[in-house]
Write an enzyme that holds these catalytic residues in place. Structure first.
Site, mmCIF file in Angstrom:
data_model
loop_
_atom_site.group_PDB
_atom_site.id
_atom_site.type_symbol
_atom_site.label_atom_id
_atom_site.label_comp_id
_atom_site.label_asym_id
_atom_site.label_seq_id
_atom_site.Cartn_x
_atom_site.Cartn_y
_atom_site.Cartn_z
ATOM 1 N N ARG A 78 41.038 21.472 44.398
ATOM 2 C CA ARG A 78 42.315 22.505 44.031
ATOM 3 C C ARG A 78 43.679 21.911 44.865
ATOM 4 O O ARG A 78 43.737 21.808 46.354
ATOM 5 C CB ARG A 78 41.357 23.515 45.017
ATOM 6 C CG ARG A 78 42.785 24.758 45.044
ATOM 7 C CD ARG A 78 42.249 26.151 45.696
ATOM 8 N NE ARG A 78 43.096 27.730 45.235
ATOM 9 C CZ ARG A 78 43.518 27.751 46.271
ATOM 10 N NH1 ARG A 78 42.803 27.376 47.465
ATOM 11 N NH2 ARG A 78 44.409 28.656 46.397
ATOM 12 N N HIS B 285 51.341 28.303 45.432
ATOM 13 C CA HIS B 285 51.013 28.534 46.854
ATOM 14 C C HIS B 285 52.351 29.186 48.335
ATOM 15 O O HIS B 285 52.214 27.695 49.648
ATOM 16 C CB HIS B 285 50.736 27.306 47.674
ATOM 17 C CG HIS B 285 49.290 27.684 48.720
ATOM 18 N ND1 HIS B 285 47.884 27.331 47.831
ATOM 19 C CD2 HIS B 285 48.853 27.884 49.764
ATOM 20 C CE1 HIS B 285 46.897 27.589 49.236
ATOM 21 N NE2 HIS B 285 48.174 28.215 50.209
ATOM 22 N N GLU C 177 46.204 34.214 47.832
ATOM 23 C CA GLU C 177 46.618 35.234 48.665
ATOM 24 C C GLU C 177 47.900 35.949 49.066
ATOM 25 O O GLU C 177 48.489 36.051 49.969
ATOM 26 C CB GLU C 177 46.498 34.699 49.735
ATOM 27 C CG GLU C 177 44.876 33.630 50.611
ATOM 28 C CD GLU C 177 44.740 33.586 51.432
ATOM 29 O OE1 GLU C 177 46.233 33.342 52.394
ATOM 30 O OE2 GLU C 177 43.722 32.604 52.470
ATOM 31 N N ASN D 4 38.950 33.590 48.711
ATOM 32 C CA ASN D 4 39.364 32.677 49.912
ATOM 33 C C ASN D 4 38.302 33.731 50.515
ATOM 34 O O ASN D 4 39.081 35.216 51.180
ATOM 35 C CB ASN D 4 40.508 32.658 50.591
ATOM 36 C CG ASN D 4 41.079 31.418 49.516
ATOM 37 O OD1 ASN D 4 40.654 31.207 48.759
ATOM 38 N ND2 ASN D 4 42.295 31.374 50.052
ATOM 39 N N TYR E 119 37.494 34.102 54.826
ATOM 40 C CA TYR E 119 37.395 33.064 56.679
ATOM 41 C C TYR E 119 36.386 33.930 57.488
ATOM 42 O O TYR E 119 35.711 33.068 58.470
ATOM 43 C CB TYR E 119 38.509 32.485 57.338
ATOM 44 C CG TYR E 119 39.247 31.498 56.376
ATOM 45 C CD1 TYR E 119 39.172 30.490 57.248
ATOM 46 C CD2 TYR E 119 39.431 32.024 55.377
ATOM 47 C CE1 TYR E 119 39.718 29.209 56.029
ATOM 48 C CE2 TYR E 119 40.529 30.613 54.357
ATOM 49 C CZ TYR E 119 40.331 30.235 55.239
ATOM 50 O OH TYR E 119 41.306 28.572 54.401
ATOM 51 N N GLU F 11 39.232 28.979 49.088
ATOM 52 C CA GLU F 11 39.229 28.950 50.774
ATOM 53 C C GLU F 11 38.186 29.189 51.131
ATOM 54 O O GLU F 11 37.412 30.342 50.967
ATOM 55 C CB GLU F 11 40.460 28.866 50.647
ATOM 56 C CG GLU F 11 41.142 28.137 50.158
ATOM 57 C CD GLU F 11 43.251 28.571 50.870
ATOM 58 O OE1 GLU F 11 42.784 29.202 52.352
ATOM 59 O OE2 GLU F 11 43.338 28.563 50.602
#
Ligand SMILES: *[C@@H]1O[C@H](CO)[C@@H](O)[C@H](O)[C@H]1NC(C)=O
Ligand SMILES: *[C@@H]1O[C@H](CO)[C@@H](O)[C@H](O)[C@H]1NC(C)=O
Ligand SMILES: *[C@@H]1O[C@H](CO)[C@@H](O)[C@H](O)[C@H]1NC(C)=O
Ligand SMILES: *[C@@H]1O[C@H](CO)[C@@H](O)[C@H](O)[C@H]1NC(C)=O
Ligand SMILES: CC(=O)N[C@H]1CO[C@H](CO)[C@@H](O)[C@@H]1O
Length: 497
Positions: free
Chosen positions: A101, A146, A191, A333, A335, A401
């Protein structure tokens, strides 16, 4: 299980180090499950002004607002991937990943942001990268945007200006025309909930505009239209011949209520609906549009603050229909997890944070990373996956991610602990909860320019020496474990309970 019990388990695991086993009912990834790693153009490419590239808002911020970057650094050279694509592809080949990616730099392809002047050196660079990947059997997974907006589009106001949706469509068309014969997975935006903070306050993201309570909503409104325009363009003009898929990547932390009260639950629900529902609901829900709770909160609070109209823009019914359903897959994504407590005081000063009405914090027992916002809380991953399944009718999800930061070094046991824990929770979501996850992307292929944190936080499976002009990359301990998982398609025996 409650967060408190679980955080105790996490603490025990942390104290015992990376080799503490994690429990699941099935440690094997299904056939066809895809593994990859990710990067983004500004974070790795370097060559910020080479071969006709224009300036982006990150060039502008790192050069002109150096004080916003933790170590005063920039991405001028970064990992120098612009000159080292063969080396990067060799690292990918060694890892054995199914896909890579990466993102396109808008200002490398269209230096002014506009379609009237294409930079052929940029087209050549990405052709070289895509062809090198395909030669090694690695599928390209491309992010269109991005975060590195061409500065000349920021000079027009950036994302709060609705005209950017059209310019984004022009840019997307250029990519589909030039690369769509070989790229079959497209992500429009990475995002939006994070980069639109660049229009909310000056502490996080370029262009660092302070317009709290307004800028983020206006920017998000344009981004949603831009996403839908690119999707429809692909659908109408390219899908039949290119046969690819178009999705979007949203990011969300799990919010665990700090106490088990109705008010805490409601606060966490608001957090999820503002942070993700703002983008997820218009695209993935059955009814479309912003979530009801977001509309009523911002409308009400705007009124209480003395505004004549809501600070949240409205979609027309036609726009709601146009945006709804514009994704072939859900890029997630994820985290970390936060603890939520309601905060119901209505501030007279507009702000997005106040509109949510929540205070969030981290449990001190959750293992820390080098990033203030990131703790190792694997069980939150399963919870967010299950909630997405319930909210949006079990869409196909690819984790675009997931990763962990530290400061230095190759013996990165804390990163191994993180990936093993999160992958084990992903397997539970997949096998036990029936969540439709079809791929996993580790962030990141290698250490790189971590936005406002400069080079002080490292996320790589490969170590990069940024003081050496050759930017040598060496595999870390975590990279070797990841390679093993990709090869065996399971969590290695020694990490299991
Ligand atoms: C591991 O998890 C499975 C299913 O989640 C459960 O049935 C089993 O009791 C657990 N084993 C241990 C040792 O915790
Ligand atoms: C575990 O999952 C894999 C992949 O989906 C499947 O092939 C296998 O049968 C499962 N094993 C058990 C014991 O359920
Ligand atoms: C918004 O205001 C209306 C009318 O005052 C009230 O009934 C409703 O509960 C409020 N909603 C929220 C989410 O604050
Ligand atoms: C990084 O490179 C510099 C310059 O070549 C060298 O002096 C230094 O030892 C290297 N650091 C590491 C951790 O390899
Ligand atoms: C005053 C100043 O330093 N301006 C710089 C801002 O950033 C752009 C893009 O990197 C430079 O071209 C300017 O020189």
């Amino acid at each position: 299980m409650s967060g408190r019990t679980l955080s105790f388990l996490v603490l025990v695991a942390a104290v015992c180090g990376a080799r503490v086993p994690t429990n699941s009912s099935n440690y094997t990834f299904p056939d066809g499950f895809k593994f990859g790693v990710a990067t983004a153009s500004y974070q790795v490419e370097g060559a910020w002004n080479k071969d006709g590239k224009g300036h982006s808002i990150w060039d502008y911020q790192t050069h002109n607002e150096t004080y916003l970057i933790a170590d005063g650094s920039n991405g001028d050279d970064a990992c120098d991937s612009y000159h080292m694509l063969e080396k990067d592809v060799a690292l990918l080949k060694n890892l054995g990943v199914d896909f890579y990616r990466f993102s396109f730099s808008w200002s490398r392809l269209l230096p002014s942001g506009h379609i009237n002047a294409v930079n052929n050196a940029g087209i050549d660079y990405y052709n070289g990268l895509i062809d090198a990947l395909l030669r090694e059997g690695i599928e390209p997974l491309a992010t269109i945007y991005h975060w590195d907006l061409p500065q000349q589009l920021q000079d027009l106001g950036g994302w709060p200006n609705p005209v950017l949706a059209d310019y984004f469509e022009d840019y997307a068309r250029l990519l589909f025309e030039n690369f769509g014969d070989r790229i079959k997975m497209w992500i429009t935006f990475n995002e939006p909930s994070v980069f639109t903070n660049g229009y909310e306050s000056n502490i996080n993201h370029a262009p660092s505009i302070e317009a709290p309570g307004f800028g983020k909503y206006l920017a998000s409104h344009t981004v949603l239209k831009a996403h839908a325009q690119a999707y429809h363009l692909y659908n109408n003009m390219f899908r039949e011949t290119q046969k690819g898929n178009v999705g979007i990547t949203l990011t969300i932390d799990w919010c665990e209520p700090k106490e088990e009260t109705e008010h805490h639950l409601a606060a966490c629900e608001r957090f999820q609906q503002f942070e993700m529902g703002l983008y997820g609901n218009p695209i993935f829900s059955e009814e479309g549009d912003y979530p009801e709770i977001v509309k009523t909160r911002v409308d009400n609070i705007s009124e209480a603050q003395g505004f004549r109209r809501s600070r949240l823009p409205k979609f027309t019914q036609d726009e709601i229909e146009y945006i709804r359903g514009t994704a072939d897959f859900f890029g997630l994504n994820h985290y970390t997890t936060q603890l939520g407590t309601p905060s119901t005081v209505i501030d007279s000063q507009p702000s997005y944070r106040n509109d949510i009405g929540i205070h969030t914090e981290y449990d001190e027992s959750w293992p820390e990373s080098a990033s203030s916002w990131l703790r190792d809380v694997p069980w939150g991953f399963r919870k967010i996956l299950v909630s997405l399944k319930q909210r949006y009718g079990n869409p196909p999800i690819i984790i675009t991610e997931n990763g962990f930061s530290d400061r230095e070094g190759h013996e990165d046991d804390s990163r191994i602990h993180y990936h093993i824990g999160y992958l084990t929770e992903l397997l539970k979501a997949l096998h036990e909860d029936g969540v439709n996850v079809f791929g996993y992307t580790a962030w990141s292929l290698m250490d790189n320019f971590e936005w406002n944190q400069g080079y002080t936080e490292r996320f790589g499976l490969h170590y990069v020496n940024f003081t050496d002009p050759e930017r040598p990359r060496t595999i870390k301990k975590s990279g070797k474990i990841f390679k093993e998982i990709v090869a065996t398609r399971e969590i290695p025996e020694r990490f299991r309970k």
